[in-house]
Structures are given as structure tokens and as C-alpha cells.
Design an enzyme around this catalytic site. Sequence first.
Site, PDB file in Angstrom:
ATOM      1  N   ASN A 151       0.831  -1.210   0.000  1.00 58.15           N
ATOM      2  CA  ASN A 151       0.000   0.000   0.000  1.00 58.15           C
ATOM      3  C   ASN A 151       0.861   1.252   0.000  1.00 58.15           C
ATOM      4  O   ASN A 151       0.373   2.338  -0.249  1.00 58.15           O
ATOM      5  CB  ASN A 151      -0.946   0.016   1.211  1.00 58.15           C
ATOM      6  CG  ASN A 151      -0.203   0.009   2.533  1.00 58.15           C
ATOM      7  OD1 ASN A 151       0.643  -0.858   2.777  1.00 58.15           O
ATOM      8  ND2 ASN A 151      -0.489   0.963   3.392  1.00 58.15           N
ATOM      9  N   CYS A 325      -2.200   5.116   7.720  1.00 56.43           N
ATOM     10  CA  CYS A 325      -2.389   4.369   8.969  1.00 56.43           C
ATOM     11  C   CYS A 325      -1.250   4.611   9.953  1.00 56.43           C
ATOM     12  O   CYS A 325      -1.375   4.305  11.128  1.00 56.43           O
ATOM     13  CB  CYS A 325      -2.516   2.881   8.688  1.00 56.43           C
ATOM     14  SG  CYS A 325      -3.840   2.512   7.552  1.00 56.43           S
TER      15      CYS A 325
HETATM   16  N1  PMP Z   1      -4.308  -3.297   4.753  1.00 62.28           N
HETATM   17  C1  PMP Z   1      -3.886  -2.322   3.946  1.00 62.28           C
HETATM   18  C2  PMP Z   1      -2.840  -2.626   2.931  1.00 62.28           C
HETATM   19  C3  PMP Z   1      -4.418  -1.028   4.055  1.00 62.28           C
HETATM   20  O1  PMP Z   1      -3.969  -0.051   3.267  1.00 62.28           O
HETATM   21  C4  PMP Z   1      -5.410  -0.779   5.036  1.00 62.28           C
HETATM   22  C5  PMP Z   1      -5.989   0.600   5.205  1.00 62.28           C
HETATM   23  N2  PMP Z   1      -6.786   0.975   4.127  1.00 62.28           N
HETATM   24  C6  PMP Z   1      -5.835  -1.848   5.846  1.00 62.28           C
HETATM   25  C7  PMP Z   1      -5.263  -3.077   5.680  1.00 62.28           C
HETATM   26  C8  PMP Z   1      -6.902  -1.643   6.889  1.00 62.28           C
HETATM   27  O2  PMP Z   1      -8.134  -1.508   6.275  1.00 62.28           O
HETATM   28  P1  PMP Z   1      -9.445  -0.984   7.038  1.00 62.28           P
HETATM   29  O3  PMP Z   1      -9.218   0.457   7.275  1.00 62.28           O
HETATM   30  O4  PMP Z   1     -10.569  -1.316   6.099  1.00 62.28           O
HETATM   31  O5  PMP Z   1      -9.581  -1.742   8.294  1.00 62.28           O
END
Ligand code: PMP
Length: 387
Positions: A151, A325
Site C-alpha cells: 500500500n 495508517c
Molecule cells: N491493509 C492495507 C494494505 C491497508 O492499506 C489498510 C488501510 N486501508 C488496511 C489493511 C486496513 O483496512 P481498514 O481500514 O478497512 O480496516
Amino acid sequence: MKQVYLDYQSAKPVDPRVVEGMKPYFSEKYGNPSALHSIGDEGTEALEESRKTIARFINADEDEIIFTSGATEAINLGIIGYALKNQKKGNHIIISEIEHISIHNIAKHLERSGFEISKVPVDQFGRVNLRKLEQRITDKTILISVGYASNEIGTIQPIREIGKLAEEKGVAFHSDAVAAEGLLPIDVKRDGIHLMALSSNDIYGPKGVGVLYMRKKFRVNPLIIGGGQEQGLRSGSEDVPGIVGMSLAAELMQKEMPKEVKRFTSYRDRMIRQILEEIPDSHLNGHPTERLASNTHVRFDGIEGESILLSFKDRGIAISTGSACTSKTLEPSHTLIATGLLHEEAHGSLQITTGRFNTDQDIDSVLEFVPEIVTRLRELSPIYKSN
Ligand code: PMP
């Protein structure tokens, strides 16, 4: 000032067609799928149709789809749930060094509960080293977790090879496919994936909805106990409007992906080419070819990504320095460090991710501002070598 959004990896707008399709499920077709009357039947029908659509999206069977509150929960259920279910077989789990932060934190949590975690390194482009992965598998290994694509730097992993290795060694393979969904055609059977997390927002559906794909015979222990919904693996009334939204988003994505990927690839290649050509001491992070079509990740010697981001913000352009994140920590990205970058190199990085509603003009505006911003910041930089 017109705003230009180029941070699609951190969040995507819900497609207006998805919003329209969700509307009836808030106050007309509001039945609980667990209720047995006809209002409940409407909910059941919507839920099960959505399950079929998501299954088709990744070439799974419908009883292999577990709806959750997002990818984080799906990852927790996939990894912790599988570890708890299989702890008698072994206590060893392998993850890659560039997994999403949620997986690193789950690994720490499992370590505190007596599991052993190994981290497999990546090369300078962020690709998992298959030989080292194989070397780390022992007779205690029960699970390997490698994200489909990063990501952050957009590097695509050799997923089929990892799937094949896991199959040969009799180890389960979990993949966080959040960054890849909608940009790569995912086929869990072809790819040899046994457990996989998806998020709705990453395909232009609503946030707060996700899926754990769980192949038959790769069962997990539930983490949320209650009324027994979702095969007893995720109790609680399903979010029918959200789930309908995710399935509509998947349906649209299946149709639009080839065209979109072509468009994003041309944006990406233009940005990378022009930035590297025009800006001295600029470098590409991640893989030159095995990378997501939407991902441009570059670094500039002698300046902070954060200052570039703020300069773009002043011009109405939203870009990022890395994963949303972890953006509140001052630590450099663990992904960039794992590819061998120094702290100051990691801090000089910039992430531009494109999406469905970008236009050629959005790319023009970034390319117009980059040289001027980088030059100005370098003039002020005490660490840029030519100052
Ligand atoms: N895995 C990846 C690669 C992410 O980029 C994200 C955040 N979009 C997540 C997991 C967590 O996803 P969510 O916010 O839907 O819990």
C-alpha cells in the site's frame, strides 16, 4: 481554489452509483437477514446476492466469504483466528517485513501469547525473497502472511510463487489484498491463497465494510462471539447497506478495471518519467515494473517529504508521504527502511496515488509544481549536498 486529490491509497470517495444502490437498504429494505419474515427475507436476499458477487470478484465460492467491519477485522480474523484454530499443529508464523502495520501489530500480539514470528526480508524494490521465505519454513510453521501488493510503494509480490510454496509445504497462505484489489485481477484459486482480506473502500465502496476470504478446510476460530452470523465466525447483525455497497462496487470494478488500469498506468509512467528526468537527485521507490498502476513513489535528496506535502497542500493538491495508517508517528516508514533506505532517504519520500476521478489535468498540476517546490525547499535545506 480547486482541490486536486491524489491520495487514493489512503481513502477513496464512494462511487455515486454505489451510493444510489445502497439507499433503499437504509429505510425501505431494512430487514435483518436473521429474521424469518418477509422484510427479513429482503435483507437475506441482498446479503446472499452480495456474497455471490464478491465471490465472483475473486473467483471464490460464496460460502468462503465472511463479511466483516473492514480489512483490519478481516486480517485479525484471518491471522489470529487461524493461529488459534491451529495452535496444536504449530506455533510459528511468517510475515514479510513490509506488511501493513495492522499485521505487524497482530504479530506482536501473537508473540506475547506464545507464538513465534519470523519476518522475511524484501529486496531493494520491496519484493519478498522466495529463497529466504522457504528457508524460514519449519515443521512448526502454520501460516505465511504476505500482502498482495504494498500500500506504500506499490510493489507487487510474487503471489503465485508464494502460494505454490505454501501448498508444497502444507502451510496456509494469508494475503492482505487491500492495496491490490481493483488494480490487479485477483483469483484466489490461481494464486493459491487460502485466507485473504479485502476492504470495501478500496474499490469505491463505503468504509467500515470488508471481507475475509476463507478457503474450505482453512477454518478460523471466531474472535467475536454472539448470535452466530457469518457461519458463527463473525457474530452481529450484518451491515446490509454497506455490504450491498461493497458488492455494487465490486461489480463496477470488474467492468471498469481494465480501462482504469490503462489510464492510471499512463498517469504513473508520465509522472515517474518526468520527475526523474527533470529533477536532479530524485529516485523511484519500489519496483520499476512490478508496481501498482496507481502508485508513484519518489524521493528527493536533501528535503523532507513532509515539507513537500505541505507545499502541495498550499496549492490545493492532496498527496501523501506514506501510509495514512502510520502518518501520526514520526518514525520513518518500515517499508522504506526494509528496502534498505536510510532514515533521511525514507523521510524525503512522496507518495502519489491516482484513482477513478482523476484527470490528465490533475497530473499536469503536480508536474507543474514539483520542480519549483523541490528547488525552493532545497535552497533552504541545510543537508542538500550542493548547498
Ligand atoms: N491493509 C492495507 C494494505 C491497508 O492499506 C489498510 C488501510 N486501508 C488496511 C489493511 C486496513 O483496512 P481498514 O481500514 O478497512 O480496516
